[in-house]
Design a protein around this motif. Structure first.
Motif, PDB file in Angstrom:
ATOM      1  N   LEU A 192      -1.032   3.221   8.421  1.00  0.00           N
ATOM      2  CA  LEU A 192      -2.021   2.194   8.788  1.00  0.00           C
ATOM      3  C   LEU A 192      -1.327   1.025   9.482  1.00  0.00           C
ATOM      4  O   LEU A 192      -1.798   0.510  10.504  1.00  0.00           O
ATOM      5  CB  LEU A 192      -2.735   1.705   7.530  1.00  0.00           C
ATOM      6  CG  LEU A 192      -3.903   0.764   7.751  1.00  0.00           C
ATOM      7  CD1 LEU A 192      -5.119   1.563   8.165  1.00  0.00           C
ATOM      8  CD2 LEU A 192      -4.202  -0.042   6.506  1.00  0.00           C
ATOM      9  N   ILE A 193      -0.166   0.622   8.927  1.00  0.00           N
ATOM     10  CA  ILE A 193       0.572  -0.502   9.506  1.00  0.00           C
ATOM     11  C   ILE A 193       1.054  -0.142  10.917  1.00  0.00           C
ATOM     12  O   ILE A 193       0.956  -0.941  11.849  1.00  0.00           O
ATOM     13  CB  ILE A 193       1.755  -0.892   8.588  1.00  0.00           C
ATOM     14  CG1 ILE A 193       1.214  -1.467   7.267  1.00  0.00           C
ATOM     15  CG2 ILE A 193       2.673  -1.892   9.265  1.00  0.00           C
ATOM     16  CD1 ILE A 193       2.259  -1.739   6.217  1.00  0.00           C
ATOM     17  N   VAL A 243      -1.804  -3.874  18.234  1.00  0.00           N
ATOM     18  CA  VAL A 243      -1.472  -5.267  18.531  1.00  0.00           C
ATOM     19  C   VAL A 243      -0.506  -5.329  19.717  1.00  0.00           C
ATOM     20  O   VAL A 243      -0.683  -6.097  20.661  1.00  0.00           O
ATOM     21  CB  VAL A 243      -0.837  -5.954  17.297  1.00  0.00           C
ATOM     22  CG1 VAL A 243      -0.320  -7.334  17.648  1.00  0.00           C
ATOM     23  CG2 VAL A 243      -1.845  -6.039  16.174  1.00  0.00           C
ATOM     24  N   LEU A 271      -8.491   4.531   2.658  1.00  0.00           N
ATOM     25  CA  LEU A 271      -7.404   3.697   2.161  1.00  0.00           C
ATOM     26  C   LEU A 271      -7.948   2.404   1.562  1.00  0.00           C
ATOM     27  O   LEU A 271      -7.468   1.942   0.528  1.00  0.00           O
ATOM     28  CB  LEU A 271      -6.405   3.391   3.276  1.00  0.00           C
ATOM     29  CG  LEU A 271      -5.132   2.705   2.789  1.00  0.00           C
ATOM     30  CD1 LEU A 271      -4.322   3.628   1.901  1.00  0.00           C
ATOM     31  CD2 LEU A 271      -4.285   2.233   3.938  1.00  0.00           C
ATOM     32  N   VAL A 328      -8.958   3.004  -2.050  1.00  0.00           N
ATOM     33  CA  VAL A 328      -7.829   3.054  -2.979  1.00  0.00           C
ATOM     34  C   VAL A 328      -7.264   1.647  -3.148  1.00  0.00           C
ATOM     35  O   VAL A 328      -6.958   1.199  -4.255  1.00  0.00           O
ATOM     36  CB  VAL A 328      -6.719   4.003  -2.463  1.00  0.00           C
ATOM     37  CG1 VAL A 328      -5.614   4.123  -3.487  1.00  0.00           C
ATOM     38  CG2 VAL A 328      -7.284   5.374  -2.162  1.00  0.00           C
ATOM     39  N   ASN A 388      -6.838  -6.389  15.369  1.00  0.00           N
ATOM     40  CA  ASN A 388      -5.862  -5.342  15.095  1.00  0.00           C
ATOM     41  C   ASN A 388      -4.846  -5.769  14.040  1.00  0.00           C
ATOM     42  O   ASN A 388      -4.265  -4.939  13.359  1.00  0.00           O
ATOM     43  CB  ASN A 388      -5.125  -4.946  16.377  1.00  0.00           C
ATOM     44  CG  ASN A 388      -6.074  -4.293  17.355  1.00  0.00           C
ATOM     45  OD1 ASN A 388      -6.932  -3.508  16.960  1.00  0.00           O
ATOM     46  ND2 ASN A 388      -5.936  -4.630  18.619  1.00  0.00           N
ATOM     47  N   LEU A 389      -4.654  -7.092  13.930  1.00  0.00           N
ATOM     48  CA  LEU A 389      -3.752  -7.584  12.895  1.00  0.00           C
ATOM     49  C   LEU A 389      -4.299  -7.259  11.505  1.00  0.00           C
ATOM     50  O   LEU A 389      -3.565  -7.178  10.537  1.00  0.00           O
ATOM     51  CB  LEU A 389      -3.573  -9.098  13.030  1.00  0.00           C
ATOM     52  CG  LEU A 389      -2.593  -9.567  14.112  1.00  0.00           C
ATOM     53  CD1 LEU A 389      -2.643 -11.074  14.238  1.00  0.00           C
ATOM     54  CD2 LEU A 389      -1.186  -9.115  13.782  1.00  0.00           C
ATOM     55  N   ALA A 397      -5.480  -4.496  10.402  1.00  0.00           N
ATOM     56  CA  ALA A 397      -4.957  -3.233   9.876  1.00  0.00           C
ATOM     57  C   ALA A 397      -3.607  -3.471   9.219  1.00  0.00           C
ATOM     58  O   ALA A 397      -3.330  -2.946   8.140  1.00  0.00           O
ATOM     59  CB  ALA A 397      -4.834  -2.213  11.000  1.00  0.00           C
ATOM     60  N   ILE A 398      -2.771  -4.283   9.871  1.00  0.00           N
ATOM     61  CA  ILE A 398      -1.458  -4.583   9.308  1.00  0.00           C
ATOM     62  C   ILE A 398      -1.617  -5.371   8.007  1.00  0.00           C
ATOM     63  O   ILE A 398      -0.982  -5.067   6.999  1.00  0.00           O
ATOM     64  CB  ILE A 398      -0.610  -5.376  10.318  1.00  0.00           C
ATOM     65  CG1 ILE A 398      -0.481  -4.560  11.609  1.00  0.00           C
ATOM     66  CG2 ILE A 398       0.752  -5.698   9.749  1.00  0.00           C
ATOM     67  CD1 ILE A 398       0.275  -5.264  12.699  1.00  0.00           C
ATOM     68  N   LYS A 419      -4.132  -5.404   5.983  1.00  0.00           N
ATOM     69  CA  LYS A 419      -4.654  -4.523   4.938  1.00  0.00           C
ATOM     70  C   LYS A 419      -3.539  -3.679   4.337  1.00  0.00           C
ATOM     71  O   LYS A 419      -3.449  -3.517   3.118  1.00  0.00           O
ATOM     72  CB  LYS A 419      -5.709  -3.592   5.537  1.00  0.00           C
ATOM     73  CG  LYS A 419      -7.111  -4.154   5.531  1.00  0.00           C
ATOM     74  CD  LYS A 419      -8.040  -3.014   5.894  1.00  0.00           C
ATOM     75  CE  LYS A 419      -9.301  -3.458   6.563  1.00  0.00           C
ATOM     76  NZ  LYS A 419      -9.963  -2.330   7.219  1.00  0.00           N
ATOM     77  N   GLY A 420      -2.676  -3.131   5.208  1.00  0.00           N
ATOM     78  CA  GLY A 420      -1.563  -2.321   4.725  1.00  0.00           C
ATOM     79  C   GLY A 420      -0.659  -3.129   3.814  1.00  0.00           C
ATOM     80  O   GLY A 420      -0.232  -2.661   2.757  1.00  0.00           O
ATOM     81  N   LEU A 421      -0.390  -4.390   4.207  1.00  0.00           N
ATOM     82  CA  LEU A 421       0.494  -5.240   3.408  1.00  0.00           C
ATOM     83  C   LEU A 421      -0.147  -5.612   2.075  1.00  0.00           C
ATOM     84  O   LEU A 421       0.523  -5.635   1.037  1.00  0.00           O
ATOM     85  CB  LEU A 421       0.875  -6.493   4.204  1.00  0.00           C
ATOM     86  CG  LEU A 421       1.750  -6.219   5.438  1.00  0.00           C
ATOM     87  CD1 LEU A 421       2.028  -7.502   6.203  1.00  0.00           C
ATOM     88  CD2 LEU A 421       3.057  -5.549   5.044  1.00  0.00           C
ATOM     89  N   PHE A 469      -2.237  -3.843   0.457  1.00  0.00           N
ATOM     90  CA  PHE A 469      -2.195  -2.626  -0.339  1.00  0.00           C
ATOM     91  C   PHE A 469      -0.841  -2.470  -1.019  1.00  0.00           C
ATOM     92  O   PHE A 469      -0.751  -2.268  -2.236  1.00  0.00           O
ATOM     93  CB  PHE A 469      -2.485  -1.450   0.594  1.00  0.00           C
ATOM     94  CG  PHE A 469      -2.523  -0.130  -0.082  1.00  0.00           C
ATOM     95  CD1 PHE A 469      -3.232   0.045  -1.256  1.00  0.00           C
ATOM     96  CD2 PHE A 469      -1.873   0.954   0.465  1.00  0.00           C
ATOM     97  CE1 PHE A 469      -3.278   1.266  -1.874  1.00  0.00           C
ATOM     98  CE2 PHE A 469      -1.915   2.181  -0.148  1.00  0.00           C
ATOM     99  CZ  PHE A 469      -2.610   2.335  -1.323  1.00  0.00           C
ATOM    100  N   VAL A 470       0.217  -2.613  -0.200  1.00  0.00           N
ATOM    101  CA  VAL A 470       1.564  -2.489  -0.756  1.00  0.00           C
ATOM    102  C   VAL A 470       1.784  -3.565  -1.811  1.00  0.00           C
ATOM    103  O   VAL A 470       2.304  -3.307  -2.902  1.00  0.00           O
ATOM    104  CB  VAL A 470       2.610  -2.586   0.372  1.00  0.00           C
ATOM    105  CG1 VAL A 470       4.007  -2.677  -0.202  1.00  0.00           C
ATOM    106  CG2 VAL A 470       2.512  -1.378   1.294  1.00  0.00           C
ATOM    107  N   LEU A 500       0.001  -2.679  -5.031  1.00  0.00           N
ATOM    108  CA  LEU A 500       0.703  -1.615  -5.746  1.00  0.00           C
ATOM    109  C   LEU A 500       1.925  -2.162  -6.458  1.00  0.00           C
ATOM    110  O   LEU A 500       2.162  -1.871  -7.630  1.00  0.00           O
ATOM    111  CB  LEU A 500       1.127  -0.532  -4.755  1.00  0.00           C
ATOM    112  CG  LEU A 500       0.057   0.483  -4.394  1.00  0.00           C
ATOM    113  CD1 LEU A 500       0.478   1.284  -3.190  1.00  0.00           C
ATOM    114  CD2 LEU A 500      -0.193   1.412  -5.571  1.00  0.00           C
ATOM    115  N   VAL A 501       2.698  -2.994  -5.739  1.00  0.00           N
ATOM    116  CA  VAL A 501       3.916  -3.539  -6.325  1.00  0.00           C
ATOM    117  C   VAL A 501       3.569  -4.406  -7.532  1.00  0.00           C
ATOM    118  O   VAL A 501       4.140  -4.268  -8.610  1.00  0.00           O
ATOM    119  CB  VAL A 501       4.686  -4.357  -5.276  1.00  0.00           C
ATOM    120  CG1 VAL A 501       5.831  -5.092  -5.932  1.00  0.00           C
ATOM    121  CG2 VAL A 501       5.193  -3.438  -4.180  1.00  0.00           C
TER     122      VAL A 501
END
Lengths: 317, 312
Positions: free
Chosen positions: A132-133, A140, B242, B245, B287-288, B290-291, B293-295, B297-298, B301-302
């Protein structure tokens, strides 16, 4: 030191032989239906299947570690965009283009490995987030329309045939599969990786730095996915967002045809190669029969279910 | 009433509540447009599909399973609605839900009968459902009856039908998971499958119920999504997998199963919607997101893996 155990390692496994049988059956069907299936055509199929084949090897390596890499498709797509952008259509840039692409690939693998080992995130989720990233990052960076192209002289890698007999990309594919085989079966590092995949706890208790092996496997996997992306770029000649997305599930389907198990500890490069070839031929068959692209996804899912169901049935017997 | 495991599970939902509150305060300070009636209505509209699909994922996670096909089931639901709502009318609604439940049962069948790893089986289901959806509707299109839109989304207000439907679904699941025999069985199976089996819990039945329910609820999420966009889209649901989750983990649901509460999932879904809203209001590159969201998520989890380790 006797060579016998090493030669025994090279003997194809039952799963690989089954995949080989399936491939022969498929080719026989093609021969009967079209009446004209030559060795030349098979090699041409293999030429085009090489990107998938190398990405399947990446997935097979992670499956050997008892994990799943859901970022191989995104990583190959990343390689496609980075390569085309840094090449910018000029063969003079080959050094920087290849170096930059491989560095990006290694960085993805390292990040995956650290997420899994240091932060203890389950691999499939870490790699899913990574894909995803990467997808977001590409959008971007390129604004949705990537520039650049692959120079024609580099595209020889997938378009050219050695002496008109053997495609270059098949040579690259075979070389990578061979090197991985040697790594896993004949080097200490490879044995440590395999053992860590088979049983992490036992490996650790025997003094193997399993965490390091996992990171190494993810870096190798991303490197192979990048290589697959480079070959794919040589075929298409340009950068396209999301071009390799379907390779993620494709790689799982092809790996399970080739006998890979989700429990880890098994690495069958021949099976993986045959699985990729079978999947590619099946997909081109769908195309020839002018079935809609949707059929490809249904086949992906069906293959995974059937292959794993058969593997489980055999285990119980 | 709120004692024992229920309290422990509600405590797990506090970080998500804090995050949602923090984001609310932050966004309202940064953007004057945040607290307008129209924007709050928009928040509720966006919360409905994400909240429902996160609820679907949470139910599966409580049983220690995971379902990576919920996003494609949402897409399938939008396709069925877009093709069926004009000529079938209301009958399209049960048809959509039944299709979703069938997808979930397919995954469960693979897990129970063929003993396929649940994660991989749900990936296979996702591929098949995606193919079927693309067969039905190769490109975005079709039409959803405007009657449905009038009924659900016409009135743009915070306390309109979207928020009420979402809250009702969560309240129902909160009660069912906490006080029904099956609900307790799901938690028990997720905490310790062997112990649950020894106490008479059928693993097969748990799988059928969680995957069937998740498929049905994901289809409901897709149904509301198709009503909002008044059409179908064969790929629209994919990012929701995603996200679902992500919302569940952020809401304190443990990947290993047996821990967490739907309350936390609701707060987490709200937090994700708020992040999206903040990006839009501040005019940042979509578009940022998506990034980001990924961060997130991580990060989630952490955060939660750390806490669960220190308790162990």
């Amino acid at each position: 030191m006797s060579l016998a155990p090493f030669i025994a390692q090279l003997r194809p496994s039952a799963a690989s032989l089954r995949a080989l049988g399936l491939l022969v059956l498929l080719l026989a069907l093609l021969l009967v239906s079209s009446g004209a299936f030559s060795g030349q055509q098979l090699l041409d199929n293999a030429r085009q299947a090489a990107p998938l084949g190398i990405i399947v090897l990446a997935q097979a390596l992670i499956l050997m570690m008892g994990r799943l890499d859901l970022s191989v498709g995104a990583t190959a797509g990343l390689a496609n965009v980075v390569l085309a952008t840094s090449f910018a259509g000029d063969m003079a840039n080959i050094g920087t283009a290849l170096a930059l692409t491989l560095i990006f690939g290694l960085a993805v693998g390292l990040a995956n490995g650290l997420l899994v080992v240091v932060l203890r995130i389950p691999a499939f989720l870490a790699t899913l987030a990574m894909s995803l990233i990467i997808a977001g990052g590409l959008l971007v960076f390129t604004g949705g329309s990537p520039r650049g192209s692959i120079p024609a002289s580099f595209r020889v890698v997938t378009e050219g045939w050695i002496a008109g007999v053997l495609p270059w990309s098949v040579v690259v594919w075979a070389l990578v599969a061979g090197l991985l085989s040697v790594l896993v079966h004949f080097t200490m590092t490879g044995r440590r990786m395999l053992l860590s995949g088979a049983n992490m706890r036992a490996a650790r208790l025997n003094g193997i730095a399993s965490d390091r092996m996992v990171i190494l496997a993810f870096m190798l996997s991303s490197l192979l996915a990048t290589l697959g992306g480079i070959l794919l770029s040589a075929i298409t000649g340009m950068a396209t967002i999301g071009i390799a997305d379907s390779y993620t599930v494709d790689s799982i389907a092809a790996a399970v045809i080739g006998g890979a198990l989700f429990s880890g500890g098994v690495f069958l490069p021949l099976g993986a190669a045959l699985g990729a070839l079978i999947l590619f031929i099946l997909q081109s068959l769908l195309y020839v029969l002018s079935l809609p692209p949707a059929a490809k996804f249904i086949m992906q899912g069906a293959i995974i279910v059937v292959a794993l169901a058969l593997a489980n049935l055999k285990k119980e017997r | 009433m709120f004692d024992g495991s229920l309290r422990a599970n509600l405590v797990l939902s506090l970080p998500a509540l804090a995050l949602a509150a923090l984001l609310t305060i932050l966004t309202s300070l940064l953007s004057p447009a945040f607290l307008t009636e129209a924007n709050l209505g928009n928040l509720a509209t966006r919360l409905l599909p994400l909240g429902l699909v996160a609820l679907a994922q949470a139910i599966v996670l409580f049983a220690g399973r995971i379902d990576l096909s919920v996003g494609t089931i949402m897409s399938l639901a939008t396709a069925i609605m877009a093709l069926g709502s004009l000529n079938l009318g209301w009958a399209a609604v049960p048809l959509t839900l039944v299709a979703g439940v069938a997808c979930g049962l397919f995954t469960a069948a693979g897990v129970i009968l063929l003993r396929i790893n649940p994660l991989v089986m749900s990936l296979a289901t996702a591929a098949i459902v995606k193919g079927v959806t693309l067969l039905l509707l190769p490109s975005p299109g079709g039409e959803v009856d405007y009657v449905f839109y009038e009924l659900v989304f016409e009135r743009e207000a915070l306390f309109g039908p979207p928020l009420l439907i979402c809250l009702a679904a969560y309240a129902l699941m909160f009660l069912l998971l906490g006080w029904s025999r099956m609900g307790r069985a799901i938690y028990a199976f997720g905490s310790d499958a062997k112990a649950a089996f020894a106490n008479g819990v059928s693993g097969a039945r748990v799988d059928l119920v969680v995957y069937g329910a998740a498929g049905g609820i994901a289809a409901l999420a897709g149904l509301f999504l198709s009503i909002r966009i008044l059409s179908g889209d064969p790929l629209i649901g994919e990012p929701y997998t995603l996200d679902s989750v992500s919302a569940a983990i952020l809401g304190g649901v443990a990947l290993q199963g047996g821990r967490g509460s739907v309350a936390g999932v609701l707060f987490a879904a709200l937090a994700l919607v708020l992040v999206n809203n903040m990006f839009n209001l501040l005019g940042l590159d979509t578009n940022l997101q998506a990034i980001a969201k990924g961060l997130i998520f991580v990060g989630a989890l952490v955060f939660f893996m750390r806490t669960s380790k220190s308790e162990a």
